[in-house]
Write a protein that holds these residues in place. Structure first.
Motif, PDB file in Angstrom:
ATOM      1  N   HIS A  30       0.863  -1.179   0.000  1.00 20.75           N
ATOM      2  CA  HIS A  30       0.000   0.000   0.000  1.00 20.75           C
ATOM      3  C   HIS A  30       0.897   1.226   0.000  1.00 20.75           C
ATOM      4  N   ALA A  31       0.857   1.987  -1.101  1.00 16.88           N
ATOM      5  CA  ALA A  31       1.703   3.161  -1.238  1.00 16.88           C
ATOM      6  C   ALA A  31       0.944   4.460  -0.997  1.00 16.88           C
ATOM      7  N   GLY A  32      -0.371   4.373  -0.840  1.00 20.05           N
ATOM      8  CA  GLY A  32      -1.164   5.561  -0.598  1.00 20.05           C
ATOM      9  C   GLY A  32      -1.898   6.094  -1.813  1.00 20.05           C
ATOM     10  N   LEU A  33      -1.798   5.384  -2.953  1.00 19.70           N
ATOM     11  CA  LEU A  33      -2.577   5.780  -4.124  1.00 19.70           C
ATOM     12  C   LEU A  33      -4.058   5.504  -3.884  1.00 19.70           C
ATOM     13  N   ARG A  34      -4.335   4.441  -3.139  1.00 21.73           N
ATOM     14  CA  ARG A  34      -5.688   4.122  -2.696  1.00 21.73           C
ATOM     15  C   ARG A  34      -5.788   4.423  -1.207  1.00 21.73           C
ATOM     16  N   TYR A  35      -7.002   4.482  -0.734  1.00 20.57           N
ATOM     17  CA  TYR A  35      -7.216   4.901   0.657  1.00 20.57           C
ATOM     18  C   TYR A  35      -6.550   3.950   1.637  1.00 20.57           C
ATOM     19  N   ALA A  36      -6.757   2.651   1.447  1.00 21.12           N
ATOM     20  CA  ALA A  36      -6.210   1.710   2.422  1.00 21.12           C
ATOM     21  C   ALA A  36      -5.643   0.446   1.795  1.00 21.12           C
ATOM     22  N   LYS A  37      -6.081   0.096   0.604  1.00 17.83           N
ATOM     23  CA  LYS A  37      -5.709  -1.179   0.010  1.00 17.83           C
ATOM     24  C   LYS A  37      -4.378  -1.099  -0.721  1.00 17.83           C
ATOM     25  N   LYS A  38      -3.788  -2.264  -0.960  1.00 18.35           N
ATOM     26  CA  LYS A  38      -2.532  -2.338  -1.710  1.00 18.35           C
ATOM     27  C   LYS A  38      -2.728  -1.740  -3.103  1.00 18.35           C
ATOM     28  N   ASP A  39      -1.695  -1.066  -3.608  1.00 15.60           N
ATOM     29  CA  ASP A  39      -1.840  -0.378  -4.885  1.00 15.60           C
ATOM     30  C   ASP A  39      -0.599  -0.404  -5.777  1.00 15.60           C
ATOM     31  N   ILE A  40       0.501  -1.014  -5.315  1.00 15.43           N
ATOM     32  CA  ILE A  40       1.695  -1.198  -6.145  1.00 15.43           C
ATOM     33  C   ILE A  40       2.105  -2.661  -6.056  1.00 15.43           C
ATOM     34  N   GLY A  41       2.263  -3.312  -7.219  1.00 14.12           N
ATOM     35  CA  GLY A  41       2.657  -4.716  -7.225  1.00 14.12           C
ATOM     36  C   GLY A  41       3.732  -4.977  -8.260  1.00 14.12           C
ATOM     37  N   ILE A  42       4.431  -6.094  -8.113  1.00 16.37           N
ATOM     38  CA  ILE A  42       5.484  -6.440  -9.063  1.00 16.37           C
ATOM     39  C   ILE A  42       5.635  -7.961  -9.163  1.00 16.37           C
ATOM     40  N   ILE A  43       5.988  -8.420 -10.361  1.00 23.43           N
ATOM     41  CA  ILE A  43       6.408  -9.803 -10.602  1.00 23.43           C
ATOM     42  C   ILE A  43       7.819  -9.739 -11.158  1.00 23.43           C
ATOM     43  N   VAL A  44       8.702 -10.550 -10.612  1.00 20.07           N
ATOM     44  CA  VAL A  44      10.097 -10.570 -11.054  1.00 20.07           C
ATOM     45  C   VAL A  44      10.510 -12.014 -11.335  1.00 20.07           C
ATOM     46  N   SER A  45      11.179 -12.221 -12.456  1.00 17.58           N
ATOM     47  CA  SER A  45      11.741 -13.534 -12.774  1.00 17.58           C
ATOM     48  C   SER A  45      13.168 -13.608 -12.247  1.00 17.58           C
ATOM     49  N   CYS A  87      -4.770   4.755 -10.457  1.00 19.25           N
ATOM     50  CA  CYS A  87      -4.560   5.758 -11.505  1.00 19.25           C
ATOM     51  C   CYS A  87      -4.170   5.065 -12.800  1.00 19.25           C
ATOM     52  N   ALA A  88      -4.935   5.326 -13.876  1.00 17.55           N
ATOM     53  CA  ALA A  88      -4.668   4.676 -15.162  1.00 17.55           C
ATOM     54  C   ALA A  88      -3.495   5.306 -15.904  1.00 17.55           C
ATOM     55  N   ASN A  89      -3.108   6.520 -15.522  1.00 16.14           N
ATOM     56  CA  ASN A  89      -2.071   7.263 -16.253  1.00 16.14           C
ATOM     57  C   ASN A  89      -2.389   7.271 -17.749  1.00 16.14           C
ATOM     58  N   ALA A  90      -3.639   7.593 -18.066  1.00 16.46           N
ATOM     59  CA  ALA A  90      -4.113   7.670 -19.447  1.00 16.46           C
ATOM     60  C   ALA A  90      -4.595   9.087 -19.742  1.00 16.46           C
ATOM     61  N   CYS A  91      -4.344   9.547 -20.963  1.00 16.08           N
ATOM     62  CA  CYS A  91      -4.689  10.917 -21.368  1.00 16.08           C
ATOM     63  C   CYS A  91      -3.968  11.929 -20.477  1.00 16.08           C
ATOM     64  N   SER A 122      -0.761   0.020 -15.603  1.00 19.52           N
ATOM     65  CA  SER A 122      -1.520   0.856 -14.666  1.00 19.52           C
ATOM     66  C   SER A 122      -3.008   0.635 -14.882  1.00 19.52           C
ATOM     67  N   THR A 123      -3.781   0.839 -13.829  1.00 20.23           N
ATOM     68  CA  THR A 123      -5.231   0.714 -13.924  1.00 20.23           C
ATOM     69  C   THR A 123      -5.882   1.644 -12.915  1.00 20.23           C
ATOM     70  N   GLY A 124      -7.009   2.213 -13.286  1.00 18.84           N
ATOM     71  CA  GLY A 124      -7.691   3.133 -12.385  1.00 18.84           C
ATOM     72  C   GLY A 124      -8.376   4.246 -13.152  1.00 18.84           C
ATOM     73  N   VAL A 125      -8.409   5.428 -12.560  1.00 17.45           N
ATOM     74  CA  VAL A 125      -9.131   6.564 -13.134  1.00 17.45           C
ATOM     75  C   VAL A 125      -8.337   7.172 -14.294  1.00 17.45           C
ATOM     76  N   ILE A 126      -9.017   7.441 -15.391  1.00 14.03           N
ATOM     77  CA  ILE A 126      -8.418   8.079 -16.562  1.00 14.03           C
ATOM     78  C   ILE A 126      -8.343   9.587 -16.338  1.00 14.03           C
ATOM     79  N   GLY A 127      -7.249  10.193 -16.816  1.00 14.41           N
ATOM     80  CA  GLY A 127      -7.145  11.650 -16.795  1.00 14.41           C
ATOM     81  C   GLY A 127      -6.582  12.243 -15.527  1.00 14.41           C
TER      82      GLY A 127
END
Length: 410
Positions: A30-45, A87-91, A122-127
């Motif tokens: 949880h990085a604080g992009l969302r109110y309380a839930k986890k919001d940054i994830g990663i998969i590494v080989s 945050c979708a980081n779109a437009c 990224s996924t979430g709100v556009i703009g």
């Protein structure tokens, strides 16, 4: 399908996930992009992996899509994918693109990887612009794990309006090596893929070139993710990505080999399970709807008609209301763009025929209503004009869908 394939048993991995394949780690915070839930994830080989991806066909493509395309164009190799929700980081113009590149660099630096071997999603709100201070801090706090908790943390971090995480894995013994394909996905609304908000991540310990991975993934997506719809909208951020690190020890697989269809089947089964989980978890949904079109002239026509029927608002609301109104089904068929002879058509549920040879059949409304009260509904369409079949998946349309999307940003 060849005989070799039929001799090889494919099994679903119990409680399988994106870490079921060898040599992958994951995490989420949880990085604080969302109110309380986890919001940054990663998969590494553990090692550099061959990779492939399919993307939204929307004319409007978000910054992370462009950055991931840039990463894959370098060599077809990846070692990680970093994802944020909220945050979708779109437009978001040049700033949004710079932010996506910064996100890639931060992840590469944190885990000592090459920048162009990191994908971004990224996924979430556009703009809305990314809060890069929070993003960078969150990436710095990521802990990698090969345990189920690592997979779960990643799966939680990529959700938006989803009510559940979505994951699965399948495996088969190929040429004496146990090969596994695992996956995780998110998606609940803005789902009408044409490769579509929908993200899918697959991992495999098979050895497959990027070129051949692209073939397998594109084929699998065409029959699975491209055959689901929740609301008819395609996102700016949709992406399905696969990494193959070869850590099963198997020799490289290719389409010329007898065992190749087994690998394609593994990828397809993971994609289908994830696709169905997305459709079942459609915003406000109470039922998974499966439409099977049989007896078509071509697979493409069958799939096109099935998706039109499952995406019809009138069909979706009828299923929600437990109303066996088959007229809505044939009406949707008629506008699908597929030519057929109505006088040949049959329509049925499980064991309940409502239309046969283009003529209404008396059926028990009580039995039909009882069937439609189940949480999985299958609609059969019989064209009786050919030998091809197509399947599509969707969900019912409920009052809650309007409530969710009427207040999405709040």
């Amino acid at each position: 399908m060849n005989s070799t394939h039929t001799k090889i048993k494919i099994e679903e991995v119990k409680e399988g996930n994106v870490l079921s394949a060898k040599g992958f780690l994951a995490g989420g915070v949880h990085a604080g992009l969302r109110y309380a839930k986890k919001d940054i994830g990663i998969i590494v080989s553990d090692v550099t992996a061959n990779a492939a991806a399919v993307y939204t066909q929307s004319v409007v493509q978000a910054a992370p899509i462009l950055v991931t395309k840039d990463s894959l164009s370098a060599s077809g190799l990846l070692q990680a994918v970093v994802v944020n929700s909220a945050c979708a980081n779109a437009c978001t113009g040049e700033q949004g693109l710079n932010d996506a590149y910064e996100m890639r660099k931060t992840a590469a630096d944190q885990f000592q990887l090459q920048e162009n071997q990191v994908a971004v999603a990224s996924t979430g709100v556009i703009g809305e612009y990314m809060d890069m201070e929070k993003v960078n801090k969150g990436i710095g706090q990521l802990n990698l794990s090969s345990e189920p908790a690592g997979a779960e943390a990643f799966e939680q971090a990529i959700l938006t309006t989803d009510t559940v995480t979505k994951h699965c894995a399948y495996q088969a013994c190929i040429n004496g090596c146990l090969v596994t394909v695992g996956g995780a996905a998110k998606g609940s609304g803005m789902i009408h893929p044409n490769m579509a908000t929908m993200l899918g991540f697959l991992t495999t310990d098979a050895a497959v070139s990027s070129e051949h991975l692209q073939l397998a993934l594109s084929q699998a997506v065409d029959y699975t993710f491209n055959q689901i719809t929740v609301d008819g909208d395609t996102s700016t951020n949709d992406m399905v990505l696969i990494m193959a690190n070869g850590m099963s020890g198997i020799e490289p697989l290719s389409p010329e080999q007898e065992e190749w269809p087994v690998f394609v089947d593994l990828v397809s089964r993971v994609c289908e399970q994830l696709a169905k989980k997305i459709a079942r978890d459609g915003e406000g949904a109470t039922k998974l709807i499966e439409v099977i079109v049989e007896g078509a002239h071509s697979k493409a026509n069958a799939r096109k008609m099935a998706k039109t029927v499952v995406g019809s608002p009138l069909v979706k609301t009828a299923i929600y209301g437990c109303d066996a109104n088959w007229g809505r089904i044939i009406a949707a068929m008629g506008r699908s763009g597929v030519q057929f002879k109505p006088e040949h058509v049959g329509i049925s549920f499980e064991g309940i025929t409502m239309l046969d040879q283009g003529k209404p059949v008396a059926f028990s409304e009580e039995d039909a209503k009882a069937y439609l009260q189940k949480d999985t509904i299958t609609i059969y369409v019989h064209l009786q004009e050919g030998n091809e079949c197509g399947v599509a998946w969707g969900c019912d349309l409920t009052y809650d869908y309007v409530k969710i999307n009427g207040s999405y940003r709040t």
